[in-house]
Design a protein around this motif. Structure first.
Motif, short mmCIF file in Angstrom:
data_model
loop_
_atom_site.label_atom_id
_atom_site.label_comp_id
_atom_site.label_asym_id
_atom_site.label_seq_id
_atom_site.Cartn_x
_atom_site.Cartn_y
_atom_site.Cartn_z
N GLY A 19 7.61 12.02 -4.62
CA GLY A 19 8.54 11.74 -5.69
C GLY A 19 8.98 10.28 -5.67
N LEU A 21 7.46 7.67 -4.25
CA LEU A 21 6.36 6.76 -4.55
C LEU A 21 6.11 6.69 -6.05
N VAL A 22 6.07 7.87 -6.67
CA VAL A 22 5.77 7.90 -8.10
C VAL A 22 6.87 7.20 -8.89
N VAL A 25 6.66 3.38 -8.14
CA VAL A 25 5.51 2.65 -8.67
C VAL A 25 5.45 2.73 -10.19
N PHE A 26 5.75 3.90 -10.75
CA PHE A 26 5.58 4.06 -12.21
C PHE A 26 6.91 4.11 -12.95
N LEU A 28 10.08 2.94 -11.95
CA LEU A 28 10.96 1.79 -11.82
C LEU A 28 10.65 0.67 -12.84
N PRO A 29 9.36 0.31 -13.01
CA PRO A 29 9.08 -0.75 -13.99
C PRO A 29 9.59 -0.43 -15.39
N LEU A 30 9.41 0.80 -15.81
CA LEU A 30 9.86 1.19 -17.15
C LEU A 30 11.39 1.10 -17.23
N MET A 32 13.31 -0.81 -15.49
CA MET A 32 13.69 -2.23 -15.51
C MET A 32 13.63 -2.78 -16.92
N LEU A 33 12.55 -2.42 -17.61
CA LEU A 33 12.36 -2.90 -18.97
C LEU A 33 13.51 -2.42 -19.86
N ALA A 36 16.68 -4.27 -18.94
CA ALA A 36 16.66 -5.67 -19.38
C ALA A 36 16.89 -5.77 -20.88
#
Lengths: 264, 274, 361
Positions: A19, A21-22, A25-26, A28-30, A32-33, A36
């Motif tokens: 959980g 890792l997923v 990796v996948f 968190l970036p979204l 952040m966007l 922001a």
């Protein structure tokens, strides 16, 4: 009952690891966007002065225009690519294996080579007579068609290979001429695959940057180019906001196409 | 295909003319002109001088080296992370694992440069970890490891998808027999699951290698300064210096590299059990 | 060894709300072959998997060699296991498949090099050591799977429908080989899961008949056949005739009792499973009935009479369906006697020792 007999303890531990890792990796970036796009300032660990201003900005002025350009380009390019790809796959369908290998190779080249190279090649070719397209809107659309036709071809080919064989034979035996078999039997059976191809092609077109940035005319800035231009000028929050709207548009289109897809 | 052939329907080459002509005009003709452009000399004639000057230049060799280094590093990490994640998702059932594997499919339609943008907020000078970490100098993000991190985040699903498909066809009785023979779960993974999934892992890895070699958006949006890749070099030469012949030389080499990788990948796919 | 090799105590297995195994007890002693027999969904495979460690009991304990292994993972149990589709590792040669368990146990190279050929020879596969599984026939793959399970020298061998993927002649041959194998390894306990009663009868020292997650009957093949403890066991083995019968009043004790079947009085055997009085089922096998000759003398006085419905000649036997009042009876007469014709009256006699009374449930 899944083959690997981890003990209950290590299973819990591994599930937690999966959980994390997923998400890391996948997810968190979204996230952040998203953060922001509503950030007023971001000096500490988390953004402060949350605001909807960037998102509102993304739906107005140049940004709105860029989104419109992307949607229009995506829709037009997807339509042309679908025709070209499906036509190619159907026409090559019963060809000898050697011919098929060559047709495959030509159709699939755009998947293999970097989009920047395709952009450069088109730029070199269509900036001179006899085909002077540089600076026109159709040049951008043509570029996107070249890039996504390969996926339409691949999907159509896969669909044809999986077509239940007897329907077409049956239609033929009932006296239907080939064009009627194609229109009344083959294409409807192929429809789910074509819609999948359309969804993928549209999404790729919406996010295309490498080739577009080589040759877009100033009056037809697409959303990805706009995101780059904004972030390049240091307006990273506005760039994030445009990205979020771009993603939302893409997924809305994907959902729409997915709903139209007949279930097997 | 055998069914189609048994139907006795004939192939009519005529109908293939239209799509092939369209492709010829829109793809083959431009690529051919680009190839010709690569051999244009500065004085406007044709020859090998310009080509050799670019190929032998430090800029090109450096970019080639950076491209391959980044791609190999990112691919190796993608294969490792992809294998670990695919194993966890398939073999350790947790809430939402199924939904997750569907989400991974959607992730593939996500434009790559957005990853670069979001990593800026995570690790950049103004981002979460940037704020925590050292304030001196620029973040690691704008160099080699930043690009690798972004590519790993974006391309790992491309490795996971074929792996998950391979795991679905795995005979679970084999895994059970292996553990009844005394092998621990990790031993079963290493000695039974990994060999069975190896062709899919290699296929996913070579697709990943191809895509990372071709990657452009991530590096452009991230504003990386320390490394240059072949696609970045093409962009720089063509758009910033208007040096079309020079850009064409680099592009030609890049295309040759990518195409050879791609046909290797397709050959590997053909050998995969359906 | 006083402890049983395998001991299952009060084991239940639930999958959600479905109870796959309900409070089962089972002991298997060293050298014994126990066959778990039942239809699909009866719980026989679940019981095997609970012993192997792939299914965790919701309640109860599992002991191996007197050691509580209820929570032990499969790889710590040291059991040999053979499954229906063999599950040979496709990327390993035959010899590497057989060596797998020894390598997992970190045995020395020398020991592995000695053990693998020994067990390949035992199953007659020495010539195939360097082949890959895909190059072998089904029967050969099964032999390798057995050698692989035996190579770790388990005290217990678990076989889950090992022959069901083979065709009939090969199945009979493999059945013989399994018997021979057990003769070579007499100390090893075997738990054998099957739905096939022929396999169960020819292999098992003991048959455990399972139904709906419980043990329906248990005993030697002979005792289950001759004196089935209940209706299910009687029907599962050899298509017994089960005729509604009433025990004659006044016959409360004694081994042989008189019963009334379709208004005819015959003698039958009372067993531990028989009711004391009142209604019962008369259980008699089709081949234990004979055509009675003429009058009624000597041992032939225990008879039922009726009318022939149909006759089917099957070679060694002929199957006659006989109607007596409302009930119909299956009778297997020798194939070499003249066949009765449908509509003929026919009297059947039988040894009262071969007819047992069961509770009518």
């Amino acid at each position: 009952m899944n083959g690997l007999s981890f003990s209950a303890g290590s299973r819990r531990w591994l599930a937690a690891l999966a959980g994390m890792l997923v998400l890391g990796v996948f997810g968190l970036p979204l996230l952040m966007l998203l953060l922001a796009s509503v950030a007023g300032r971001w000096n500490g660990v988390l953004p402060s002065h949350l605001t909807l201003e960037h998102l509102r900005g993304a739906l107005a002025g140049d940004e709105r225009l860029a989104l419109w350009h992307s949607l229009a380009t995506g829709a037009a390019a997807t339509a042309f690519a679908l025709i070209q790809g499906a036509w190619g796959a159907i026409a090559a369908r019963r060809a000898p294996a050697r011919v098929q290998r060559w047709v495959d190779a030509v159709f699939l080249v755009p998947i293999a080579i970097p989009s920047v190279s395709i952009g450069l090649a088109l730029l070199v070719a269509f900036s001179r007579p006899p085909l002077l397209l540089n600076g026109t809107v159709s040049f951008v659309i043509l570029t996107h068609v070249v890039l996504i036709t390969a996926y339409a071809y691949l999907n159509a080919k896969a669909g044809l290979a999986r077509l239940p064989p007897h329907f077409e034979e049956m239609a033929g035996s009932l006296g239907a001429p080939p064009h009627m078999v194609l229109v009344r039997v083959t294409l409807p059976l192929l429809l789910p695959h074509l819609l999948a191809a359309a969804a993928l092609g549209f999404a790729l077109s919406m996010g295309e940057l490498g080739a577009t940035i080589m040759l877009y005319p100033p009056r037809w800035v697409t959303a990805p180019v706009e995101v780059f231009a904004l972030t390049d000028r240091g307006l990273i929050f506005s760039g994030a906001a445009v990205s979020i709207v771009l993603l939302a548009c893409t997924f809305a289109a994907l959902l729409l196409l997915d709903r139209r897809r007949p279930r097997a | 295909m055998s069914a189609a052939r048994s139907a006795g329907a004939a192939w009519r080459p005529f109908w293939l003319i239209f799509p092939l002509v369209a492709l010829g005009v829109a793809l083959v003709y431009p690529l051919g002109l680009m190839a010709a452009e690569a051999f244009v000399t500065p004085d406007g004639g044709h020859g090998l001088a310009g080509f050799i000057a670019v190929i032998g230049g430090g800029l090109f060799l450096g970019a080639l080296q950076d491209t391959v280094r980044i791609a190999l590093t990112a691919t190796a990490l993608c294969m490792f992370l992809g294998f670990v994640l695919a194993v966890l998702i398939h073999f350790v059932p947790f809430v939402g694992a199924r939904a997750l594997s569907r989400l991974i499919d959607a992730y593939l339609a996500f434009p790559s440069f957005l990853i670069a943008l979001s990593l800026t907020f995570l690790y950049g000078n103004a981002g979460i970890f940037g704020a925590v970490g050292t304030s001196s100098g620029s973040s690691f993000l704008y160099g080699f490891w930043g690009v690798v991190l972004a590519e790993v985040s974006y391309y790992t699903p491309f490795v996971m998808r074929p792996l998950l498909a391979a795991f679905d066809t795995l005979d679970h009785a084999q895994l059970e027999v292996a553990s009844s023979l005394g092998e621990t779960p990790f031993g079963v993974l290493r000695r039974v699951v990994l060999p069975a999934a190896l062709p899919s892992l290699l296929a996913g890895g070579s697709l990943c290698l191809l895509l990372t070699i071709n990657e452009f958006g991530i590096i452009l949006v991230m504003g990386v300064k320390d490394v240059t890749t072949l696609p970045m070099l093409i962009y720089g030469k063509a758009i910033e210096q208007f040096d079309y012949p020079g850009a064409s030389v680099v592009a030609l080499c890049n295309v040759a590299l990518s195409l050879s990788l791609y046909f290797g990948y397709r050959r590997m796919l053909d050998r995969l059990p359906a | 060894m006083s402890d049983p090799q395998i001991s299952v105590r009060g084991v239940s297995v639930r999958f959600g709300s479905h109870v796959a195994l309900h409070d089962v007890d089972l002991d298997v002693s060293a050298g014994e072959v126990a066959v778990l027999l039942g239809r699909s969904g009866s719980g026989k495979t679940t019981l095997l998997r609970a012993v192997a460690g792939f299914t965790h009991p919701s309640e109860g304990r599992v002991y191996l060699d007197g050691r509580d292994v209820t929570l032990a993972p499969p790889h710590a149990r040291g059991l040999g296991m053979v499954v229906q589709n063999y599950a040979l590792f496709p990327h390993m040669r035959v010899a590497d498949n057989v060596a797998f368990g020894l390598q997992a146990r970190r045995r020395s190279r020398r020991e592995i090099d000695e053990t693998v050929p020994h067990f390949l020879e035992m199953v007659g596969m020495s010539a195939f050591a360097q082949r890959f599984p895909r190059e072998l026939s089904g029967g050969q793959q099964q032999r390798v799977a057995i050698a692989r399970a035996l190579a770790i020298r388990p005290h217990v061998l678990l076989l889950d429908e090992p022959l069901s993927a083979l065709d009939a002649p090969l199945r009979a041959e493999m059945l013989e080989e399994l018997r021979g194998l057990h003769a070579k390894l007499p100390e090893m306990s075997i738990v054998y899961v099957t739905h096939d009663q022929t396999e169960a009868i020819s292999l098992g020292h003991r048959i455990v008949l399972m139904r709906d997650g419980r043990i329906a009957a248990e005993g030697s093949p002979r005792s289950l056949h001759d004196e089935p403890p209940n209706r299910y066991a009687a029907e599962f083995f050899g298509q017994a005739n089960l005729l509604p019968a009433a025990i004659e009043p006044g016959d409360a004790h004694g081994r042989l009792v008189r019963v009334c079947v379709a208004r005819q009085v015959v003698r039958a055997t009372r067993t531990a499973a028989s009711p004391a009085a009142g209604n019962a089922l008369l259980c008699i096998r089709p081949h234990d009935l004979r055509a009675a000759a003429g009058g009624g003398h000597g041992g032939d006085d225990n008879r039922l009479s009726g009318r022939v419905h149909s006759v089917r000649w099957l070679g060694a036997t002929q199957r006659v369906m006989l109607g007596i009042d409302e009930v119909s009876i299956r009778v297997d007469l020798p194939g070499n006697v003249e066949a009765p014709r449908p509509g003929d009256p026919l009297s059947l006699s039988f040894d009262p020792e071969r007819a047992v009374l069961l509770a009518d449930t």
